[in-house]
Design a protein around this motif. Structure first.
Motif, short mmCIF file in Angstrom:
data_model
loop_
_atom_site.label_atom_id
_atom_site.label_comp_id
_atom_site.label_asym_id
_atom_site.label_seq_id
_atom_site.Cartn_x
_atom_site.Cartn_y
_atom_site.Cartn_z
N GLY A 50 21.55 48.78 -55.19
CA GLY A 50 21.70 48.79 -53.75
C GLY A 50 21.23 50.10 -53.13
N ALA A 51 21.51 51.23 -53.80
CA ALA A 51 21.07 52.53 -53.27
C ALA A 51 19.56 52.65 -53.28
CB ALA A 51 21.69 53.65 -54.11
N GLN A 99 30.04 63.84 -56.75
CA GLN A 99 30.71 62.84 -55.91
C GLN A 99 29.94 61.53 -55.97
OE1 GLN A 99 30.86 64.70 -51.99
NE2 GLN A 99 33.05 65.05 -52.25
N ALA A 100 30.67 60.45 -56.19
CA ALA A 100 30.10 59.11 -56.09
C ALA A 100 30.33 58.63 -54.66
CB ALA A 100 30.76 58.17 -57.08
N VAL A 101 29.25 58.45 -53.90
CA VAL A 101 29.34 58.05 -52.50
C VAL A 101 28.98 56.58 -52.39
CG1 VAL A 101 28.59 58.53 -50.14
CG2 VAL A 101 28.65 60.37 -51.83
N VAL A 102 29.93 55.79 -51.88
CA VAL A 102 29.79 54.34 -51.81
C VAL A 102 29.66 53.91 -50.35
CG1 VAL A 102 30.74 52.14 -52.61
CG2 VAL A 102 31.36 54.28 -53.78
N TYR A 103 28.75 52.97 -50.07
CA TYR A 103 28.51 52.49 -48.71
C TYR A 103 28.82 50.99 -48.62
CZ TYR A 103 25.74 56.77 -48.48
OH TYR A 103 25.32 58.08 -48.53
N ARG A 104 29.34 50.59 -47.47
CA ARG A 104 29.51 49.18 -47.17
C ARG A 104 29.53 49.01 -45.65
NH1 ARG A 104 35.55 47.30 -47.48
NH2 ARG A 104 36.69 49.22 -47.07
N GLN A 153 28.99 49.73 -62.33
CA GLN A 153 30.24 49.08 -61.95
C GLN A 153 30.33 48.77 -60.45
OE1 GLN A 153 33.75 51.03 -63.50
NE2 GLN A 153 32.70 51.65 -65.38
N LEU A 154 29.80 49.61 -59.61
CA LEU A 154 29.87 49.38 -58.17
C LEU A 154 28.77 48.44 -57.73
CD1 LEU A 154 30.57 53.05 -56.98
CD2 LEU A 154 32.19 51.14 -57.01
N THR A 155 29.13 47.41 -56.98
CA THR A 155 28.13 46.47 -56.47
C THR A 155 27.65 46.84 -55.08
OG1 THR A 155 29.91 45.03 -55.69
CG2 THR A 155 29.00 44.56 -57.87
N ASP A 156 28.41 47.66 -54.36
CA ASP A 156 27.94 48.18 -53.08
C ASP A 156 26.94 49.31 -53.35
OD1 ASP A 156 29.66 46.75 -51.11
OD2 ASP A 156 31.24 47.70 -52.30
N PRO A 157 26.04 49.59 -52.42
CA PRO A 157 25.14 50.73 -52.61
C PRO A 157 25.92 52.01 -52.89
CG PRO A 157 24.43 49.41 -50.74
CD PRO A 157 25.76 48.87 -51.16
N ALA A 158 25.52 52.75 -53.92
CA ALA A 158 26.24 53.97 -54.31
C ALA A 158 25.27 54.96 -54.92
CB ALA A 158 27.35 53.64 -55.30
N TYR A 208 17.68 53.46 -49.93
CA TYR A 208 17.03 54.75 -49.76
C TYR A 208 15.64 54.85 -50.40
CZ TYR A 208 21.38 56.71 -47.96
OH TYR A 208 22.48 57.00 -47.21
N GLY A 209 15.26 53.87 -51.19
CA GLY A 209 13.96 53.91 -51.84
C GLY A 209 14.10 53.94 -53.35
N GLU A 210 13.10 53.43 -54.05
CA GLU A 210 13.15 53.35 -55.50
C GLU A 210 13.22 54.73 -56.15
OE1 GLU A 210 13.46 50.80 -57.50
OE2 GLU A 210 13.49 49.33 -55.87
N ASP A 211 12.73 55.76 -55.46
CA ASP A 211 12.70 57.11 -56.02
C ASP A 211 13.89 57.94 -55.57
OD1 ASP A 211 11.99 57.23 -53.38
OD2 ASP A 211 10.36 58.68 -53.66
N VAL A 212 15.01 57.30 -55.26
CA VAL A 212 16.15 58.02 -54.70
C VAL A 212 16.68 59.08 -55.65
CG1 VAL A 212 17.79 56.27 -55.49
CG2 VAL A 212 18.38 57.77 -53.56
N VAL A 213 16.68 58.82 -56.96
CA VAL A 213 17.23 59.78 -57.91
C VAL A 213 16.31 61.00 -57.97
CG1 VAL A 213 17.83 60.19 -60.33
CG2 VAL A 213 18.35 57.99 -59.26
#
Length: 337
Positions: free
Chosen positions: A210-211, A322-327, A190-195, A215-220
């Motif tokens: 975006g995340a 926590q869902a952390v959203v960046y813009r 749902q979020l289009t900003d990096p999250a 942060y990289g493809e292996d962020v999770v």
């Protein structure tokens, strides 16, 4: 939720299209290296951290892989969390001005125990029992008196209340499947900003497109606190590394009080206390911080300098997540929201 998040195209914030997020091609990551640290007085390795990724990649990932820390191998103090917090704040408090006529020097930093007790309206013996962990259930009046005596700010006073009433903390066991899936759906679709979706230990549980490009493809699966202290690239990625380090420890300190039963939180603290002198130094200063909203400066190898506003979103049905959203900061309001 930040204005504009979840509607429209998040890529408009970053350029004409999403291609600016694309990481530069990299060589196949080097074999994950295993580092075993033997501390003085510890007769065997107490665990390992695994960092993977090429040194020339925009970021390396660090995950914790440790044996359960033993009492002998752990550098964490054995005092109660309440006693540890009170001692740290007493030592950091500003002492009263000494009369000019005394000509004596204070032999301890901050306040003496009797000074805290007098300010808080309790006996010295009672306060000593609080610091030593022999008393752990002060009344609401005493907690308020201690907050005033030690000059605690709002976040520190809230932390003290949690330490004295741990049963009121929202345990992770209270999570519902719908709450977890709801936050995951929000972040991933749902979020289009990096999250990213963070758990109480600082491990990324989910991320959107975006995340991954930020942060990289292996962020999770990566632990953001561990990477601040253990990644080779963290000091260039965070231009103000000291602020990022203190913020990371402050959030982890708060999580350790809110979710004391979570093994992942305890393991992260034990592992980093063993492996990073800088983490241990900051941890012992006892910063506390709730991740809400603010500003983050990053230096990305591909995207360059990023000045971002972030906001942490929570759900009562999923405590500890926590869902952390960046813009971009320049598109946020005066307070970063």
């Amino acid at each position: 939720m930040p204005s504009g998040a979840g509607t429209g195209s998040g890529c408009a914030y970053w350029g004409s299209d999403c291609s600016r997020f694309q990481l530069a091609s990299r060589e196949p990551p080097e074999k994950a290296r295993r580092m075993t640290v033997v501390m003085v007085g510890v007769p065997h390795p107490v665990g390992a951290v695994r960092c993977s990724g090429n040194r020339d990649a925009p970021s390396r990932s660090c995950t914790l892989r440790s044996r359960r820390p033993t009492e002998r191998g752990s550098a964490v103090a054995s005092v109660t969390p309440l006693g540890e917090f009170l001692r740290s704040r007493r030592r950091a408090a500003r002492p009263p001005a000494a009369p000019v006529s005394t000509g004596t020097r204070r032999r301890v930093p901050g306040l003496r125990r009797e000074e805290v007790a007098s300010r808080a309206g309790v006996s010295v013996d009672y306060y000593v029992r609080l610091e030593q962990g022999r008393e752990t259930n002060p009344s609401t009046r005493v907690v308020a008196g201690l907050s005033a005596a030690l000059g605690l700010d709002d976040e520190e006073a809230a932390h003290l209340r949690v330490l004295t009433r741990p049963e009121t903390a929202p345990g992770a066991s209270a999570r519902s499947a719908s709450g977890v899936s709801g936050l995951t759906e929000l972040v991933e679709h749902q979020l289009t900003d990096p999250a990213i979706l963070l758990d109480a230990s600082g491990t990324v549980r989910a991320g959107n497109r975006g995340a991954r490009r930020l942060y990289g493809e292996d962020v999770v699966g990566r632990n953001v606190v561990a990477e601040v202290f253990l990644s080779d690239e963290s000091r260039s990625f965070y231009p103000d590394w000291e602020a990022a380090a203190r913020c990371s420890v402050g959030v982890l300190r708060t999580s350790s009080a809110l979710f004391p039963e979570q093994h992942d939180v305890r393991e992260t603290v034990a592992e980093l206390t063993t492996r990073s002198l800088e983490f241990r130094d900051i941890w012992n200063q006892y910063p506390v911080l709730r991740k809400g909203s603010g500003r983050k400066l990053l230096h990305h190898r591909v995207l360059g300098r990023l000045d971002l506003a972030y906001e942490a979103l929570e759900s009562p049905a999923a405590p500890g997540l926590q869902a952390v959203v960046y813009r971009p900061w320049n598109l946020a309001g005066p307070d970063g929201t």
